[in-house]
Design an enzyme around this catalytic site. Structure first.
Site, PDB file in Angstrom:
ATOM      1  CB  CYS A 123      -0.948   0.003   1.194  1.00 15.43           C
ATOM      2  SG  CYS A 123      -2.135  -1.334   1.125  1.00 15.43           S
ATOM      3  CG  HIS A 167      -2.555   3.821   3.327  1.00 15.42           C
ATOM      4  ND1 HIS A 167      -3.202   3.740   2.111  1.00 15.42           N
ATOM      5  CD2 HIS A 167      -2.581   2.575   3.845  1.00 15.42           C
ATOM      6  CE1 HIS A 167      -3.591   2.497   1.905  1.00 15.42           C
ATOM      7  NE2 HIS A 167      -3.238   1.765   2.952  1.00 15.42           N
ATOM      8  CG  ASN A 182      -6.514   0.033   2.267  1.00 13.35           C
ATOM      9  OD1 ASN A 182      -5.937   0.495   1.286  1.00 13.35           O
ATOM     10  ND2 ASN A 182      -5.890  -0.606   3.246  1.00 13.35           N
TER      11      ASN A 182
HETATM   12  N1  COA Z   1     -18.166  -7.208  11.376  1.00 12.60           N
HETATM   13  C1  COA Z   1     -18.483  -7.507  12.626  1.00 12.60           C
HETATM   14  N2  COA Z   1     -17.588  -7.992  13.501  1.00 12.60           N
HETATM   15  C2  COA Z   1     -16.314  -8.153  13.086  1.00 12.60           C
HETATM   16  C3  COA Z   1     -15.922  -7.849  11.780  1.00 12.60           C
HETATM   17  C4  COA Z   1     -16.903  -7.354  10.911  1.00 12.60           C
HETATM   18  N3  COA Z   1     -16.621  -7.005   9.626  1.00 12.60           N
HETATM   19  N4  COA Z   1     -14.600  -8.110  11.663  1.00 12.60           N
HETATM   20  C5  COA Z   1     -14.172  -8.563  12.849  1.00 12.60           C
HETATM   21  N5  COA Z   1     -15.225  -8.592  13.718  1.00 12.60           N
HETATM   22  C6  COA Z   1     -15.239  -8.999  15.121  1.00 12.60           C
HETATM   23  C7  COA Z   1     -14.093  -9.913  15.487  1.00 12.60           C
HETATM   24  O1  COA Z   1     -14.410 -11.246  15.153  1.00 12.60           O
HETATM   25  C8  COA Z   1     -13.992  -9.693  16.974  1.00 12.60           C
HETATM   26  O2  COA Z   1     -14.996 -10.433  17.607  1.00 12.60           O
HETATM   27  P1  COA Z   1     -14.685 -11.156  19.048  1.00 12.60           P
HETATM   28  O3  COA Z   1     -14.387 -10.028  19.976  1.00 12.60           O
HETATM   29  O4  COA Z   1     -15.967 -11.850  19.317  1.00 12.60           O
HETATM   30  O5  COA Z   1     -13.524 -12.035  18.780  1.00 12.60           O
HETATM   31  C9  COA Z   1     -14.381  -8.201  17.136  1.00 12.60           C
HETATM   32  O6  COA Z   1     -15.050  -7.845  15.933  1.00 12.60           O
HETATM   33  C10 COA Z   1     -13.177  -7.293  17.348  1.00 12.60           C
HETATM   34  O7  COA Z   1     -12.198  -7.652  16.413  1.00 12.60           O
HETATM   35  P2  COA Z   1     -10.818  -6.909  16.337  1.00 12.60           P
HETATM   36  O8  COA Z   1     -10.005  -7.514  15.227  1.00 12.60           O
HETATM   37  O9  COA Z   1     -10.207  -6.806  17.675  1.00 12.60           O
HETATM   38  O10 COA Z   1     -11.336  -5.450  15.902  1.00 12.60           O
HETATM   39  P3  COA Z   1     -10.523  -4.149  15.697  1.00 12.60           P
HETATM   40  O11 COA Z   1     -11.139  -3.071  16.502  1.00 12.60           O
HETATM   41  O12 COA Z   1      -9.039  -4.354  15.801  1.00 12.60           O
HETATM   42  O13 COA Z   1     -10.835  -3.805  14.174  1.00 12.60           O
HETATM   43  C11 COA Z   1      -9.794  -3.943  12.028  1.00 12.60           C
HETATM   44  C12 COA Z   1     -10.448  -4.704  13.158  1.00 12.60           C
HETATM   45  C13 COA Z   1      -9.351  -4.936  10.967  1.00 12.60           C
HETATM   46  C14 COA Z   1     -10.826  -2.974  11.444  1.00 12.60           C
HETATM   47  C15 COA Z   1      -8.584  -3.124  12.581  1.00 12.60           C
HETATM   48  O14 COA Z   1      -7.789  -3.949  13.392  1.00 12.60           O
HETATM   49  C16 COA Z   1      -7.729  -2.550  11.477  1.00 12.60           C
HETATM   50  O15 COA Z   1      -8.157  -1.702  10.717  1.00 12.60           O
HETATM   51  N6  COA Z   1      -6.444  -2.958  11.381  1.00 12.60           N
HETATM   52  C17 COA Z   1      -5.572  -2.455  10.342  1.00 12.60           C
HETATM   53  C18 COA Z   1      -5.899  -3.136   9.043  1.00 12.60           C
HETATM   54  C19 COA Z   1      -5.301  -2.439   7.855  1.00 12.60           C
HETATM   55  O16 COA Z   1      -5.189  -1.244   7.828  1.00 12.60           O
HETATM   56  N7  COA Z   1      -4.932  -3.221   6.831  1.00 12.60           N
HETATM   57  C20 COA Z   1      -4.424  -2.717   5.606  1.00 12.60           C
HETATM   58  C21 COA Z   1      -3.028  -2.259   5.774  1.00 12.60           C
HETATM   59  S1  COA Z   1      -2.405  -1.513   4.307  1.00 12.60           S
END
Ligand code: COA
Length: 324
Positions: A108, A242, A272
Protein backbone atom coordinates in the site's frame (compact mmCIF):
# COMPACT_ATOMS: atom_id res chain seq x y z
CA UNK A 1 10.67 16.91 -8.41
CA UNK A 2 7.19 18.36 -8.63
CA UNK A 3 3.77 17.02 -9.58
CA UNK A 4 2.42 18.59 -12.79
CA UNK A 5 -0.53 16.27 -13.54
CA UNK A 6 -2.97 14.13 -11.57
CA UNK A 7 -5.68 11.61 -12.42
CA UNK A 8 -7.79 8.93 -10.81
CA UNK A 9 -10.41 6.38 -11.78
CA UNK A 10 -12.88 4.34 -9.76
CA UNK A 11 -15.19 1.48 -10.65
CA UNK A 12 -18.88 2.25 -11.23
CA UNK A 13 -20.17 -0.27 -8.71
CA UNK A 14 -20.85 1.24 -5.28
CA UNK A 15 -21.06 -1.37 -2.51
CA UNK A 16 -22.56 -0.24 0.79
CA UNK A 17 -21.98 -1.77 4.21
CA UNK A 18 -25.60 -2.93 4.23
CA UNK A 19 -24.98 -4.81 0.97
CA UNK A 20 -22.09 -6.66 2.67
CA UNK A 21 -24.28 -7.37 5.72
CA UNK A 22 -26.57 -9.20 3.29
CA UNK A 23 -24.09 -12.08 3.01
CA UNK A 24 -21.55 -11.53 5.85
CA UNK A 25 -22.06 -11.57 9.62
CA UNK A 26 -21.38 -7.84 9.90
CA UNK A 27 -23.26 -4.55 10.14
CA UNK A 28 -23.08 -0.98 8.91
CA UNK A 29 -22.58 0.11 12.52
CA UNK A 30 -19.57 -2.21 13.09
CA UNK A 31 -17.82 -1.26 9.86
CA UNK A 32 -18.46 2.48 10.25
CA UNK A 33 -17.36 2.72 13.87
CA UNK A 34 -14.29 0.44 13.53
CA UNK A 35 -13.03 1.73 10.17
CA UNK A 36 -14.91 4.86 9.02
CA UNK A 37 -15.81 3.12 5.73
CA UNK A 38 -19.40 3.57 4.48
CA UNK A 39 -19.09 2.48 0.85
CA UNK A 40 -16.40 1.14 -1.47
CA UNK A 41 -16.17 0.83 -5.27
CA UNK A 42 -15.59 -2.66 -6.65
CA UNK A 43 -14.64 -3.75 -10.16
CA UNK A 44 -17.45 -5.73 -11.79
CA UNK A 45 -17.92 -4.93 -15.47
CA UNK A 46 -14.70 -2.95 -16.01
CA UNK A 47 -11.11 -4.21 -15.68
CA UNK A 48 -8.13 -3.03 -13.65
CA UNK A 49 -6.31 -2.23 -16.90
CA UNK A 50 -9.14 0.13 -17.91
CA UNK A 51 -9.00 1.93 -14.56
CA UNK A 52 -5.22 2.30 -14.79
CA UNK A 53 -5.54 3.69 -18.34
CA UNK A 54 -8.26 6.17 -17.39
CA UNK A 55 -6.27 7.54 -14.43
CA UNK A 56 -3.08 7.75 -16.53
CA UNK A 57 -4.79 9.54 -19.44
CA UNK A 58 -6.30 12.13 -17.08
CA UNK A 59 -2.92 12.73 -15.45
CA UNK A 60 -1.16 13.23 -18.79
CA UNK A 61 -3.96 15.51 -20.07
CA UNK A 62 -3.77 17.71 -16.97
CA UNK A 63 0.03 17.97 -17.17
CA UNK A 64 -0.04 19.70 -20.56
CA UNK A 65 2.40 17.08 -21.88
CA UNK A 66 1.74 14.53 -24.62
CA UNK A 67 2.23 10.76 -24.21
CA UNK A 68 5.39 11.11 -26.33
CA UNK A 69 6.88 13.39 -23.65
CA UNK A 70 6.72 10.65 -20.99
CA UNK A 71 10.09 8.95 -20.80
CA UNK A 72 9.46 6.53 -17.92
CA UNK A 73 6.34 4.76 -16.64
CA UNK A 74 6.43 3.34 -13.13
CA UNK A 75 3.34 1.34 -12.24
CA UNK A 76 2.59 0.55 -8.61
CA UNK A 77 0.59 -2.66 -8.35
CA UNK A 78 0.45 -5.46 -5.81
CA UNK A 79 -1.32 -8.04 -7.98
CA UNK A 80 -3.30 -8.46 -11.18
CA UNK A 81 -4.06 -11.48 -13.30
CA UNK A 82 -0.70 -11.21 -15.10
CA UNK A 83 2.56 -11.77 -13.28
CA UNK A 84 4.30 -10.98 -16.57
CA UNK A 85 4.15 -8.75 -18.52
CA UNK A 86 3.96 -5.96 -15.96
CA UNK A 87 0.82 -3.84 -15.67
CA UNK A 88 2.98 -0.96 -16.92
CA UNK A 89 3.72 -2.89 -20.13
CA UNK A 90 0.04 -3.78 -20.51
CA UNK A 91 -1.10 -0.13 -20.50
CA UNK A 92 1.91 1.46 -22.20
CA UNK A 93 0.77 0.92 -25.82
CA UNK A 94 -2.80 2.08 -25.28
CA UNK A 95 -1.49 5.20 -23.60
CA UNK A 96 0.56 5.98 -26.68
CA UNK A 97 3.76 6.09 -24.63
CA UNK A 98 6.95 4.49 -25.87
CA UNK A 99 9.35 4.34 -22.92
CA UNK A 100 10.81 1.96 -20.35
CA UNK A 101 8.36 0.67 -17.75
CA UNK A 102 8.33 -1.57 -14.70
CA UNK A 103 5.97 -2.46 -11.87
CA UNK A 104 6.70 -1.55 -8.28
CA UNK A 105 5.33 -3.69 -5.47
CA UNK A 106 5.63 -1.60 -2.36
CA UNK A 107 2.27 -2.87 -1.09
CA UNK A 108 0.00 0.00 0.00
CA UNK A 109 3.05 2.29 0.21
CA UNK A 110 3.87 1.60 -3.46
CA UNK A 111 2.90 5.00 -4.85
CA UNK A 112 5.28 6.87 -2.55
CA UNK A 113 7.98 4.21 -3.13
CA UNK A 114 7.52 4.87 -6.87
CA UNK A 115 7.76 8.63 -6.35
CA UNK A 116 11.02 8.15 -4.45
CA UNK A 117 12.45 6.19 -7.41
CA UNK A 118 11.11 8.79 -9.86
CA UNK A 119 12.81 11.54 -7.84
CA UNK A 120 16.14 9.70 -8.11
CA UNK A 121 15.70 9.17 -11.89
CA UNK A 122 14.96 12.87 -12.36
CA UNK A 123 17.90 13.96 -10.19
CA UNK A 124 20.35 11.77 -12.12
CA UNK A 125 18.97 12.87 -15.50
CA UNK A 126 17.76 9.34 -16.40
CA UNK A 127 14.35 10.80 -17.26
CA UNK A 128 12.69 14.20 -17.68
CA UNK A 129 8.98 13.40 -17.31
CA UNK A 130 7.77 10.36 -15.42
CA UNK A 131 4.27 8.92 -15.22
CA UNK A 132 3.58 7.12 -11.95
CA UNK A 133 0.42 5.01 -11.97
CA UNK A 134 -0.99 3.12 -8.97
CA UNK A 135 -3.73 0.64 -9.87
CA UNK A 136 -5.09 -1.91 -7.45
CA UNK A 137 -7.85 -4.48 -7.13
CA UNK A 138 -7.46 -5.61 -3.50
CA UNK A 139 -11.03 -6.94 -3.56
CA UNK A 140 -9.57 -9.93 -5.45
CA UNK A 141 -7.05 -10.76 -2.68
CA UNK A 142 -9.77 -11.30 -0.10
CA UNK A 143 -11.78 -14.31 0.92
CA UNK A 144 -15.31 -12.92 0.65
CA UNK A 145 -16.44 -15.18 3.50
CA UNK A 146 -13.95 -13.44 5.81
CA UNK A 147 -15.64 -10.42 7.39
CA UNK A 148 -12.42 -9.23 9.04
CA UNK A 149 -10.70 -8.44 5.72
CA UNK A 150 -13.21 -8.16 2.85
CA UNK A 151 -15.06 -5.16 4.33
CA UNK A 152 -11.90 -3.05 4.39
CA UNK A 153 -10.92 -2.78 0.74
CA UNK A 154 -12.01 -1.08 -2.47
CA UNK A 155 -10.61 -0.98 -6.01
CA UNK A 156 -9.20 2.10 -7.72
CA UNK A 157 -6.42 3.75 -9.67
CA UNK A 158 -4.50 7.01 -9.50
CA UNK A 159 -1.75 8.59 -11.54
CA UNK A 160 0.72 11.46 -11.21
CA UNK A 161 3.00 13.07 -13.79
CA UNK A 162 6.23 14.32 -12.24
CA UNK A 163 9.07 16.39 -13.63
CA UNK A 164 12.07 18.34 -12.33
CA UNK A 165 11.27 21.27 -10.05
CA UNK A 166 10.90 22.59 -6.55
CA UNK A 167 8.28 20.37 -4.95
CA UNK A 168 9.36 17.29 -2.99
CA UNK A 169 12.07 18.13 -0.51
CA UNK A 170 12.35 15.00 1.62
CA UNK A 171 11.38 11.32 1.67
CA UNK A 172 11.53 8.69 4.39
CA UNK A 173 11.12 5.03 3.45
CA UNK A 174 11.42 2.08 5.81
CA UNK A 175 11.13 -1.68 5.57
CA UNK A 176 11.29 -4.60 7.95
CA UNK A 177 10.29 -8.24 7.90
CA UNK A 178 6.86 -8.77 9.39
CA UNK A 179 5.54 -11.01 6.64
CA UNK A 180 3.27 -12.93 8.99
CA UNK A 181 0.95 -10.02 9.90
CA UNK A 182 -0.46 -9.49 6.41
CA UNK A 183 0.03 -11.56 3.26
CA UNK A 184 -1.63 -12.83 0.10
CA UNK A 185 0.01 -15.88 -1.50
CA UNK A 186 -0.45 -17.17 -5.02
CA UNK A 187 0.19 -20.73 -6.21
CA UNK A 188 3.14 -21.49 -8.52
CA UNK A 189 3.53 -24.30 -11.05
CA UNK A 190 5.30 -27.39 -9.68
CA UNK A 191 8.54 -28.51 -11.36
CA UNK A 192 10.06 -32.03 -11.42
CA UNK A 193 12.49 -30.78 -8.73
CA UNK A 194 10.40 -28.50 -6.57
CA UNK A 195 7.08 -30.02 -5.66
CA UNK A 196 6.41 -28.07 -2.49
CA UNK A 197 2.66 -27.53 -2.70
CA UNK A 198 1.87 -23.86 -2.91
CA UNK A 199 -1.81 -23.06 -2.78
CA UNK A 200 -3.29 -19.62 -3.31
CA UNK A 201 -4.13 -18.21 0.08
CA UNK A 202 -6.49 -15.24 0.26
CA UNK A 203 -5.44 -12.26 2.35
CA UNK A 204 -4.39 -13.24 5.87
CA UNK A 205 -4.26 -10.30 8.27
CA UNK A 206 -3.74 -9.82 11.98
CA UNK A 207 -5.78 -6.64 12.11
CA UNK A 208 -4.78 -5.45 15.57
CA UNK A 209 -1.06 -5.96 14.94
CA UNK A 210 -1.23 -4.19 11.57
CA UNK A 211 -3.07 -1.33 13.27
CA UNK A 212 -0.37 -1.07 15.94
CA UNK A 213 2.50 -1.22 13.42
CA UNK A 214 0.80 1.36 11.20
CA UNK A 215 0.30 3.92 13.95
CA UNK A 216 3.75 3.39 15.49
CA UNK A 217 5.69 3.52 12.21
CA UNK A 218 3.77 6.38 10.60
CA UNK A 219 4.24 8.49 13.71
CA UNK A 220 7.97 7.75 13.55
CA UNK A 221 8.13 8.75 9.84
CA UNK A 222 6.21 11.95 10.43
CA UNK A 223 8.31 12.92 13.45
CA UNK A 224 11.60 12.22 11.66
CA UNK A 225 10.57 14.20 8.57
CA UNK A 226 9.42 17.16 10.65
CA UNK A 227 12.49 17.16 12.86
CA UNK A 228 15.11 16.89 10.15
CA UNK A 229 13.49 19.72 8.18
CA UNK A 230 13.15 21.98 11.20
CA UNK A 231 9.35 21.89 10.99
CA UNK A 232 6.54 21.48 13.49
CA UNK A 233 3.05 20.06 12.98
CA UNK A 234 1.74 23.65 12.77
CA UNK A 235 3.96 24.27 9.71
CA UNK A 236 2.18 21.57 7.69
CA UNK A 237 -0.94 22.70 5.82
CA UNK A 238 -2.23 19.22 4.97
CA UNK A 239 -1.44 15.68 6.08
CA UNK A 240 -2.36 13.21 3.34
CA UNK A 241 -2.35 9.79 4.99
CA UNK A 242 -2.91 6.30 3.61
CA UNK A 243 -6.66 5.71 3.71
CA UNK A 244 -6.77 2.37 5.55
CA UNK A 245 -8.73 3.06 8.71
CA UNK A 246 -10.15 6.32 10.06
CA UNK A 247 -9.01 5.31 13.57
CA UNK A 248 -5.38 4.98 12.37
CA UNK A 249 -5.60 8.48 10.87
CA UNK A 250 -7.12 9.76 14.12
CA UNK A 251 -4.31 8.24 16.26
CA UNK A 252 -1.68 9.99 14.10
CA UNK A 253 -3.67 13.24 14.22
CA UNK A 254 -3.89 13.11 18.02
CA UNK A 255 -0.14 12.52 18.29
CA UNK A 256 0.46 15.62 16.15
CA UNK A 257 -2.18 17.65 18.02
CA UNK A 258 -3.35 19.21 14.77
CA UNK A 259 -6.93 20.09 13.75
CA UNK A 260 -9.10 17.60 11.84
CA UNK A 261 -9.38 19.96 8.83
CA UNK A 262 -5.71 19.29 8.09
CA UNK A 263 -6.42 15.57 7.57
CA UNK A 264 -8.69 15.26 4.53
CA UNK A 265 -10.08 11.76 3.93
CA UNK A 266 -12.04 9.82 1.35
CA UNK A 267 -11.95 6.41 3.04
CA UNK A 268 -15.67 6.85 3.80
CA UNK A 269 -16.43 6.53 0.07
CA UNK A 270 -13.70 4.24 -1.25
CA UNK A 271 -12.31 2.07 1.59
CA UNK A 272 -8.65 1.07 1.36
CA UNK A 273 -7.61 1.11 -2.31
CA UNK A 274 -4.06 0.01 -1.43
CA UNK A 275 -1.32 2.00 -3.19
CA UNK A 276 -3.88 3.94 -5.27
CA UNK A 277 -5.36 5.51 -2.14
CA UNK A 278 -3.18 8.54 -1.47
CA UNK A 279 -3.02 9.35 -5.21
CA UNK A 280 -6.83 9.36 -5.47
CA UNK A 281 -6.90 11.76 -2.51
CA UNK A 282 -4.30 14.03 -4.14
CA UNK A 283 -6.23 14.07 -7.44
CA UNK A 284 -9.58 14.85 -5.79
CA UNK A 285 -8.18 17.59 -3.56
CA UNK A 286 -6.16 19.15 -6.35
CA UNK A 287 -9.12 19.26 -8.75
CA UNK A 288 -11.33 20.69 -5.97
CA UNK A 289 -8.83 23.53 -5.48
CA UNK A 290 -8.03 22.47 -1.89
CA UNK A 291 -4.31 22.11 -2.61
CA UNK A 292 -3.14 25.72 -2.79
CA UNK A 293 0.02 27.06 -4.41
CA UNK A 294 2.90 26.80 -1.93
CA UNK A 295 1.01 24.60 0.57
CA UNK A 296 3.30 22.37 2.63
CA UNK A 297 2.07 18.77 2.48
CA UNK A 298 3.15 15.69 4.39
CA UNK A 299 2.24 12.34 2.85
CA UNK A 300 2.51 9.17 4.96
CA UNK A 301 1.71 5.62 3.84
CA UNK A 302 2.25 2.04 5.06
CA UNK A 303 1.70 -1.46 3.80
CA UNK A 304 2.40 -5.18 4.00
CA UNK A 305 5.98 -6.17 4.52
CA UNK A 306 5.98 -4.13 6.76
CA UNK A 307 6.92 -1.04 4.72
CA UNK A 308 6.35 2.68 5.12
CA UNK A 309 6.91 5.62 2.79
CA UNK A 310 6.45 9.28 3.62
CA UNK A 311 7.26 12.51 1.81
CA UNK A 312 7.32 16.26 2.32
CA UNK A 313 6.50 18.63 -0.51
CA UNK A 314 5.45 22.13 -1.47
CA UNK A 315 2.44 22.09 -3.79
CA UNK A 316 2.38 23.77 -7.22
CA UNK A 317 -1.15 24.38 -8.44
CA UNK A 318 -2.35 22.47 -11.51
CA UNK A 319 -4.74 24.34 -13.82
CA UNK A 320 -6.73 21.44 -15.40
CA UNK A 321 -7.40 23.56 -18.49
CA UNK A 322 -8.62 26.58 -16.48
CA UNK A 323 -7.22 30.03 -17.13
CA UNK A 324 -4.42 31.15 -14.80
N1 COA B 1 -18.17 -7.21 11.38
C1 COA B 1 -18.48 -7.51 12.63
N2 COA B 1 -17.59 -7.99 13.50
C2 COA B 1 -16.31 -8.15 13.09
C3 COA B 1 -15.92 -7.85 11.78
C4 COA B 1 -16.90 -7.35 10.91
N3 COA B 1 -16.62 -7.01 9.63
N4 COA B 1 -14.60 -8.11 11.66
C5 COA B 1 -14.17 -8.56 12.85
N5 COA B 1 -15.22 -8.59 13.72
C6 COA B 1 -15.24 -9.00 15.12
C7 COA B 1 -14.09 -9.91 15.49
O1 COA B 1 -14.41 -11.25 15.15
C8 COA B 1 -13.99 -9.69 16.97
O2 COA B 1 -15.00 -10.43 17.61
P1 COA B 1 -14.68 -11.16 19.05
O3 COA B 1 -14.39 -10.03 19.98
O4 COA B 1 -15.97 -11.85 19.32
O5 COA B 1 -13.52 -12.03 18.78
C9 COA B 1 -14.38 -8.20 17.14
O6 COA B 1 -15.05 -7.84 15.93
C10 COA B 1 -13.18 -7.29 17.35
O7 COA B 1 -12.20 -7.65 16.41
P2 COA B 1 -10.82 -6.91 16.34
O8 COA B 1 -10.01 -7.51 15.23
O9 COA B 1 -10.21 -6.81 17.68
O10 COA B 1 -11.34 -5.45 15.90
P3 COA B 1 -10.52 -4.15 15.70
O11 COA B 1 -11.14 -3.07 16.50
O12 COA B 1 -9.04 -4.35 15.80
O13 COA B 1 -10.84 -3.80 14.17
C11 COA B 1 -9.79 -3.94 12.03
C12 COA B 1 -10.45 -4.70 13.16
C13 COA B 1 -9.35 -4.94 10.97
C14 COA B 1 -10.83 -2.97 11.44
C15 COA B 1 -8.58 -3.12 12.58
O14 COA B 1 -7.79 -3.95 13.39
C16 COA B 1 -7.73 -2.55 11.48
O15 COA B 1 -8.16 -1.70 10.72
N6 COA B 1 -6.44 -2.96 11.38
C17 COA B 1 -5.57 -2.46 10.34
C18 COA B 1 -5.90 -3.14 9.04
C19 COA B 1 -5.30 -2.44 7.86
O16 COA B 1 -5.19 -1.24 7.83
N7 COA B 1 -4.93 -3.22 6.83
C20 COA B 1 -4.42 -2.72 5.61
C21 COA B 1 -3.03 -2.26 5.77
S1 COA B 1 -2.41 -1.51 4.31
Amino acid sequence: MRIIGTGSALPEKVVTNDMLAGFLDTSDNWITTRTGIRTRRLLSTETLRELALEAAKKAIASSGLTPADIDYLICSNVANSYVSPSLGSIILGQLGCCCPTFDMNGACAGLVYSLDVADAFLKTGRARNILVVAAEQPSRFCDWHDRSTSVLFGDGASALVVTGGEGFFDFRLTGNTHTDVMYYKRSLEPTPYDRVEERTQPLVMEGREVFRLAVESCIEDVDVLLERNGLKGEDIDLFLLHQANMRIIECIRQHLEQPKEKFPTNIQKYGNTSSASVGILIDELSRAGVLKEGATILISTFGGGFVTAAALLKWSEILYGKEA
